[in-house]
Design a protein around this motif. Sequence first.
Motif, PDB file in Angstrom:
ATOM      1  N   PRO A 122      37.882  49.570  37.010  1.00 15.81           N
ATOM      2  CA  PRO A 122      39.001  48.641  37.145  1.00 15.81           C
ATOM      3  C   PRO A 122      39.389  48.549  38.610  1.00 15.81           C
ATOM      4  O   PRO A 122      39.394  49.558  39.319  1.00 15.81           O
ATOM      5  N   PHE A 123      39.667  47.341  39.103  1.00 17.01           N
ATOM      6  CA  PHE A 123      40.120  47.132  40.479  1.00 17.01           C
ATOM      7  C   PHE A 123      41.564  46.646  40.451  1.00 17.01           C
ATOM      8  O   PHE A 123      41.952  45.934  39.522  1.00 17.01           O
ATOM      9  N   PRO A 124      42.341  46.968  41.473  1.00 14.05           N
ATOM     10  CA  PRO A 124      43.688  46.421  41.557  1.00 14.05           C
ATOM     11  C   PRO A 124      43.617  44.927  41.866  1.00 14.05           C
ATOM     12  O   PRO A 124      42.629  44.457  42.407  1.00 14.05           O
ATOM     13  N   THR A 125      44.650  44.189  41.497  1.00 17.31           N
ATOM     14  CA  THR A 125      44.694  42.769  41.853  1.00 17.31           C
ATOM     15  C   THR A 125      45.997  42.473  42.588  1.00 17.31           C
ATOM     16  O   THR A 125      46.845  43.344  42.733  1.00 17.31           O
ATOM     17  N   GLN A 126      46.115  41.216  43.028  1.00 16.11           N
ATOM     18  CA  GLN A 126      47.342  40.798  43.714  1.00 16.11           C
ATOM     19  C   GLN A 126      48.547  40.831  42.788  1.00 16.11           C
ATOM     20  O   GLN A 126      49.681  40.876  43.243  1.00 16.11           O
ATOM     21  N   ILE A 127      48.281  40.780  41.478  1.00 19.77           N
ATOM     22  CA  ILE A 127      49.387  40.819  40.523  1.00 19.77           C
ATOM     23  C   ILE A 127      49.686  42.274  40.201  1.00 19.77           C
ATOM     24  O   ILE A 127      48.813  43.010  39.724  1.00 19.77           O
TER      25      ILE A 127
END
Lengths: 326, 326
Positions: A122-127
């Motif tokens: 899993p990668f972080p997102t802007q949200i």
Amino acid sequence: MIRIVVDAMGGDLGSTVIVDAVKSFLKDNNDVEITIVGKKEELSSLENIARVVDARDIVPMQAGALEVMRLKDSSMMKAIKIMKDEQLDAVVSCGSTGGFLSAATINLKMIPGVKRAALVAPFPTQIKGKNVVILDIGANNENSAEELCQFALMGRLYSKAVYNIETPNVYLLSNGAEEGKGAPEVKEAYKMLEKMRFEGFSGNIEARYALNGDADVVVADGFTGNVFLKASEGIAKMMSGMIKKAFKRNLWSKIGYLHVRKGMKEMSETMDYKSTGGAMLLGVNGNVVKAHGSSDARSFYCALRVAKKLAENDIVNKIKQGLENA
Amino acid sequence: MIRIVVDAMGGDLGSTVIVDAVKSFLKDNNDVEITIVGKKEELSSLENIARVVDARDIVPMQAGALEVMRLKDSSMMKAIKIMKDEQLDAVVSCGSTGGFLSAATINLKMIPGVKRAALVAPFPTQIKGKNVVILDIGANNENSAEELCQFALMGRLYSKAVYNIETPNVYLLSNGAEEGKGAPEVKEAYKMLEKMRFEGFSGNIEARYALNGDADVVVADGFTGNVFLKASEGIAKMMSGMIKKAFKRNLWSKIGYLHVRKGMKEMSETMDYKSTGGAMLLGVNGNVVKAHGSSDARSFYCALRVAKKLAENDIVNKIKQGLENA
């Protein structure tokens, strides 16, 4: 009760951080049972542990598949064997990626119908709080269009099961958003997913938008996915270094830091790949979690949490069923 | 005198920014002559210009090769034709990437012996003031091992000519540093470069280290290189957004910003891909510079600077000679 087996050796920081992580994890999760494999004398401080299994050999960080298979008495091989023989729920290791993935695949076997396993993270997102699942980030050196379609399916099932997203948006990583963009396999996979009316398929996505929060799942071949992962890590590290330098400039900038500490901390946490704990190998017959080679106690703790989540969500069976219904 | 032809149309921000860029550039460079192609009435404020060529059609941003070739009266096609017919030194456009690259390649032809042209851009590194040349960042969707070896050669010649590096360190972008890592073409290219004792060849490099300053040239196929470029852009943008948010948190954080403004500005400038002006197409018989589609005046100015540099350094002839001696 969820039963996890842990390879305590082979990480960059030695077994101490693993022991610490297991201790904290068991304290926080009384519905988990842990079997640990490694040099007995280094694991003696552990309490409430299901079993400590002694193993004298350590798989070197750069070991390939063949070398790992030969090291039958290594903590890594023993951990995988125990998981298989005793039908435990998950295995976690921070040792050699290539070695661990190959040994796990060969021993646990693939889920029937799966052509290639894929490494997922899993990668972080802007949200804020939203993650995107990207696969394959490095289990393979190349993948066919058919394999990419299977990754799309596994990614969707994972996103549904772990993040409770009803219909995940699934994209193919490409060099342009339009149909017809991309490496030959990507173009072909696009056509195949369209033809099978793949639920949630949303087309191509460029690497620059992969983390903007639109995508729930991004599919790439293992080589490209790995470049994406490491390019992201590299830039994040480079920018963090520059930010630190900017704040260390002089007394005033140091005072400046005090005023933005909270926001900066939030950013570091979002961008910290260690907080994801590691990557999961989807497609094999069992829950396999590869923790970062440089795992510290916190990072390995997160890897254990991932292993628990996979087991709780019964992801292996969901993939089995998903493939049968595809 | 260096003679550059500019396509004034097709950028996201219209011809005004191009006109502004050309004005400043001519003011700063009295050894350059510029021919500009576009809607005459939009270019009337230009002075000291070699020639204004009227063109009524604009190539749409998403146009492919065929569409561009059909738009013979477009500013883009006219600019390329003028460059070819009058043997000018360089052509610059911020219009459709695919269309511009195809049209330039078809019209100007490849340098004899070059199998595929490659899009090249300099990236910032952790070492202040040092750039790394990465190619191909998107002219191709796939490349053979042989093509990767040619990219290595063109990258080396470019790095030598433009950055005056005696023996540039040339790496292959891969998913691991060891020999034997990578997609099949990367593995093969590794062997080929070793066999030919390619000057400066330093092995594989992982994407996370590509910008640490060790590498002078990083070689990738066009698809992977494009993912690298856009992943880097994406993360840089995401982090910049977070930093801004951290500083806007409250009055204190705003005051904090005042104290680190200088350091932050330095970072923005380093990370700003616009300051590189755009990318160059290496391998074709002429200097072709693709400015960003979203170019503002400053960014297009930088693209003009790149065009001048390419012409001054006679990069086309250096590649010709390099291939003959290879």
